[in-house]
Write a protein that holds these residues in place. Structure first.
Motif, PDB file in Angstrom:
ATOM      1  N   ILE A  98       0.886  -1.156  -0.187  1.00  0.00           N
ATOM      2  CA  ILE A  98       0.041   0.061  -0.074  1.00  0.00           C
ATOM      3  C   ILE A  98       0.852   1.309  -0.045  1.00  0.00           C
ATOM      4  O   ILE A  98       0.858   2.143  -0.711  1.00  0.00           O
ATOM      5  CB  ILE A  98      -1.044  -0.077   1.395  1.00  0.00           C
ATOM      6  CG1 ILE A  98      -2.083  -1.232   1.034  1.00  0.00           C
ATOM      7  CG2 ILE A  98      -1.567   1.402   1.233  1.00  0.00           C
ATOM      8  CD1 ILE A  98      -2.643  -1.376   2.252  1.00  0.00           C
ATOM      9  N   VAL A  99       1.893   1.285   0.808  1.00  0.00           N
ATOM     10  CA  VAL A  99       2.781   2.543   1.055  1.00  0.00           C
ATOM     11  C   VAL A  99       3.516   2.438  -0.368  1.00  0.00           C
ATOM     12  O   VAL A  99       3.733   3.725  -0.842  1.00  0.00           O
ATOM     13  CB  VAL A  99       3.851   2.207   2.125  1.00  0.00           C
ATOM     14  CG1 VAL A  99       4.755   3.463   2.109  1.00  0.00           C
ATOM     15  CG2 VAL A  99       2.923   2.368   3.544  1.00  0.00           C
ATOM     16  N   ASP A 100       3.834   1.687  -1.009  1.00  0.00           N
ATOM     17  CA  ASP A 100       4.606   1.560  -2.224  1.00  0.00           C
ATOM     18  C   ASP A 100       3.698   2.322  -3.227  1.00  0.00           C
ATOM     19  O   ASP A 100       4.256   3.123  -4.244  1.00  0.00           O
ATOM     20  CB  ASP A 100       5.088   0.254  -2.613  1.00  0.00           C
ATOM     21  CG  ASP A 100       6.010   0.342  -4.157  1.00  0.00           C
ATOM     22  OD1 ASP A 100       6.919   0.743  -4.004  1.00  0.00           O
ATOM     23  OD2 ASP A 100       5.447  -0.299  -5.044  1.00  0.00           O
ATOM     24  N   LYS A 101       2.507   1.913  -3.437  1.00  0.00           N
ATOM     25  CA  LYS A 101       1.453   2.315  -4.394  1.00  0.00           C
ATOM     26  C   LYS A 101       1.152   3.871  -4.120  1.00  0.00           C
ATOM     27  O   LYS A 101       1.067   4.501  -5.131  1.00  0.00           O
ATOM     28  CB  LYS A 101       0.224   1.576  -4.368  1.00  0.00           C
ATOM     29  CG  LYS A 101       0.416   0.065  -4.865  1.00  0.00           C
ATOM     30  CD  LYS A 101      -0.820  -0.789  -5.122  1.00  0.00           C
ATOM     31  CE  LYS A 101      -0.456  -1.954  -5.608  1.00  0.00           C
ATOM     32  NZ  LYS A 101      -0.018  -2.174  -7.237  1.00  0.00           N
ATOM     33  N   LEU A 102       0.949   4.057  -2.977  1.00  0.00           N
ATOM     34  CA  LEU A 102       0.733   5.574  -2.651  1.00  0.00           C
ATOM     35  C   LEU A 102       1.976   6.494  -2.929  1.00  0.00           C
ATOM     36  O   LEU A 102       1.825   7.491  -3.624  1.00  0.00           O
ATOM     37  CB  LEU A 102       0.512   5.551  -1.186  1.00  0.00           C
ATOM     38  CG  LEU A 102      -0.727   4.949  -0.397  1.00  0.00           C
ATOM     39  CD1 LEU A 102      -0.815   5.270   1.040  1.00  0.00           C
ATOM     40  CD2 LEU A 102      -2.103   5.807  -1.197  1.00  0.00           C
ATOM     41  N   THR A 131      -9.328   2.755   7.290  1.00  0.00           N
ATOM     42  CA  THR A 131      -8.934   3.536   8.303  1.00  0.00           C
ATOM     43  C   THR A 131      -7.486   3.165   8.684  1.00  0.00           C
ATOM     44  O   THR A 131      -6.707   4.234   8.940  1.00  0.00           O
ATOM     45  CB  THR A 131      -9.909   3.436   9.734  1.00  0.00           C
ATOM     46  OG1 THR A 131      -9.634   2.081   9.913  1.00  0.00           O
ATOM     47  CG2 THR A 131     -11.057   4.069   9.404  1.00  0.00           C
ATOM     48  N   LYS A 132      -7.114   2.105   8.339  1.00  0.00           N
ATOM     49  CA  LYS A 132      -5.520   1.565   8.453  1.00  0.00           C
ATOM     50  C   LYS A 132      -4.550   2.447   7.562  1.00  0.00           C
ATOM     51  O   LYS A 132      -3.770   2.888   7.942  1.00  0.00           O
ATOM     52  CB  LYS A 132      -5.473   0.168   8.300  1.00  0.00           C
ATOM     53  CG  LYS A 132      -3.954  -0.334   8.332  1.00  0.00           C
ATOM     54  CD  LYS A 132      -3.370  -0.127   9.841  1.00  0.00           C
ATOM     55  CE  LYS A 132      -1.943  -0.612   9.904  1.00  0.00           C
ATOM     56  NZ  LYS A 132      -1.642  -0.275  11.490  1.00  0.00           N
ATOM     57  N   VAL A 133      -5.360   2.385   6.186  1.00  0.00           N
ATOM     58  CA  VAL A 133      -4.617   3.377   5.243  1.00  0.00           C
ATOM     59  C   VAL A 133      -4.568   4.549   5.912  1.00  0.00           C
ATOM     60  O   VAL A 133      -3.647   5.427   5.318  1.00  0.00           O
ATOM     61  CB  VAL A 133      -5.316   3.160   3.836  1.00  0.00           C
ATOM     62  CG1 VAL A 133      -4.742   4.218   2.910  1.00  0.00           C
ATOM     63  CG2 VAL A 133      -4.889   1.761   3.499  1.00  0.00           C
ATOM     64  N   GLU A 138      -0.843   9.516   7.482  1.00  0.00           N
ATOM     65  CA  GLU A 138      -0.690  10.168   8.481  1.00  0.00           C
ATOM     66  C   GLU A 138       0.973  10.007   8.615  1.00  0.00           C
ATOM     67  O   GLU A 138       1.747  11.151   9.064  1.00  0.00           O
ATOM     68  CB  GLU A 138      -1.495  10.271   9.730  1.00  0.00           C
ATOM     69  CG  GLU A 138      -0.845  11.367  10.825  1.00  0.00           C
ATOM     70  CD  GLU A 138      -2.136  11.168  12.137  1.00  0.00           C
ATOM     71  OE1 GLU A 138      -2.159  12.170  12.382  1.00  0.00           O
ATOM     72  OE2 GLU A 138      -2.653  10.217  12.358  1.00  0.00           O
ATOM     73  N   GLU A 139       1.321   8.742   8.734  1.00  0.00           N
ATOM     74  CA  GLU A 139       2.924   8.567   9.021  1.00  0.00           C
ATOM     75  C   GLU A 139       3.594   9.133   7.850  1.00  0.00           C
ATOM     76  O   GLU A 139       4.609   9.513   7.941  1.00  0.00           O
ATOM     77  CB  GLU A 139       3.002   7.034   9.088  1.00  0.00           C
ATOM     78  CG  GLU A 139       2.264   6.524  10.739  1.00  0.00           C
ATOM     79  CD  GLU A 139       2.182   4.756  10.675  1.00  0.00           C
ATOM     80  OE1 GLU A 139       3.345   4.391  10.210  1.00  0.00           O
ATOM     81  OE2 GLU A 139       1.732   4.567  11.446  1.00  0.00           O
ATOM     82  N   GLU A 140       3.166   8.620   6.568  1.00  0.00           N
ATOM     83  CA  GLU A 140       4.092   8.815   5.442  1.00  0.00           C
ATOM     84  C   GLU A 140       4.167  10.057   4.885  1.00  0.00           C
ATOM     85  O   GLU A 140       5.070  10.674   4.451  1.00  0.00           O
ATOM     86  CB  GLU A 140       3.745   7.837   4.462  1.00  0.00           C
ATOM     87  CG  GLU A 140       3.975   6.481   4.759  1.00  0.00           C
ATOM     88  CD  GLU A 140       5.347   5.917   4.936  1.00  0.00           C
ATOM     89  OE1 GLU A 140       6.095   6.267   4.381  1.00  0.00           O
ATOM     90  OE2 GLU A 140       5.623   4.937   5.933  1.00  0.00           O
ATOM     91  N   PHE A 141       2.811  10.807   5.105  1.00  0.00           N
ATOM     92  CA  PHE A 141       2.893  12.049   4.431  1.00  0.00           C
ATOM     93  C   PHE A 141       2.150  13.149   5.578  1.00  0.00           C
ATOM     94  O   PHE A 141       0.890  13.432   5.375  1.00  0.00           O
ATOM     95  CB  PHE A 141       1.778  12.323   3.368  1.00  0.00           C
ATOM     96  CG  PHE A 141       2.577  11.300   2.231  1.00  0.00           C
ATOM     97  CD1 PHE A 141       3.076  11.657   1.097  1.00  0.00           C
ATOM     98  CD2 PHE A 141       1.999   9.867   2.212  1.00  0.00           C
ATOM     99  CE1 PHE A 141       3.543  10.923   0.260  1.00  0.00           C
ATOM    100  CE2 PHE A 141       2.356   9.017   1.078  1.00  0.00           C
ATOM    101  CZ  PHE A 141       3.318   9.355   0.143  1.00  0.00           C
TER     102      PHE A 141
END
Length: 268
Positions: A98-102, A131-133, A138-141
């Motif tokens: 998920i993080v990679d695609k974001l 809600t996990k995403v 919030e963590e990544e951006f």
């Protein structure tokens, strides 16, 4: 819906907020500049569903050309209408993907201003993984605004766990969302019924055209109307008018000014 509004086929700043205009004739799929004709629109979006049926339906429908495999993330078993499965199990298992695609989707934005998340509150994937995403964003951006459109179940919902999923998801929304735009299914049903009554009324000023994009569910696309098209199209019109412009007050003057958002959409 956005493309349907811009019937002249011009790629402008407002359309650029949620779509890249890709020239398929170029080997690198380079994006076209603002002001030119629409070549091939690619949505700035990531689609996530732990049951692949809905995503497959999109890929077989009239919007299939707007998405490619790098924007999709699916599983086969689903979350079983269980918030914990979506949030904890799939959230952990698919975190890196998920993080990679974001990150890859965000790299295409020259001025990323917000994430726009559309998810359901009653099911397991929408409420749990959605809600996990949100917390991952919030963590990544941490500096990027997170706007959420949440679809709440009606009192007559046939998913017995939907009240629990909604309550658990609401806690996450209060912790990690900057703005929440709630949409309630029963209210949509009531609005659709009222619009149908008005469309058949004979009083001047109360008639709505039967082929209006507000009630037809087609939004400029051909095909037979499906049972929930009218409800979905009301939401589509709501989001369309919200995302075309955002109004703010400029710091150096008193009158409002208009800013077009550069956004990235996530669908659950």
């Amino acid at each position: 819906m956005h493309q349907h509004v811009y019937s002249k086929g011009m790629y402008d700043e407002a359309l650029r907020s949620f779509f890249r205009n890709v020239d398929s004739r170029e080997s690198d799929g380079g994006a076209c500049a603002v002001g030119g004709r629409i070549q091939h629109l690619k949505a700035r979006a990531v689609l996530v569903d732990m049951e692949e049926g809905v995503v497959n339906e999109i890929l077989q429908g009239p919007l299939r050309e707007m998405f490619d495999s790098t924007q999709l993330l699916t599983d086969v078993s689903g979350s079983g209408n269980n918030w914990a499965v979506g949030h904890m199990t799939y959230g952990s298992a698919y975190r890196e993907q998920i993080v990679d695609k974001l990150r890859k989707a965000a790299e295409h934005c020259d001025c990323l201003q917000c994430f726009f998340i559309i998810h359901s509150m009653g099911g397991g994937t929408g409420s749990g993984l959605g809600t996990k995403v949100l917390s991952l964003l919030e963590e990544e951006f941490p500096e990027v605004c997170r706007i959420v459109s949440s679809i709440y179940p009606s009192a007559e919902d046939d998913v017995v766990t939907s009240p629990y999923n909604s309550v658990l998801a609401m806690r996450e929304l209060t912790e990690h969302a900057d703005c929440v735009l709630p949409v309630e299914n029963q209210s949509l049903v009531d609005i659709v019924n009222k619009i149908k009554q008005m469309s058949h009324a004979g009083r001047p000023g109360s008639v709505i055209r039967r082929d209006s994009t507000l009630i037809s569910g087609q939004g400029g696309l051909s095909g037979a109307e499906k049972p929930f098209d009218a409800m979905n199209n009301i939401v589509a019109n709501l989001l369309l008018n919200i995302t075309r412009y955002s109004v703010s007050v400029c710091s150096n003057r008193d009158e409002p000014c208009l800013h077009r958002e550069r956004g990235l959409c996530l669908f659950f």
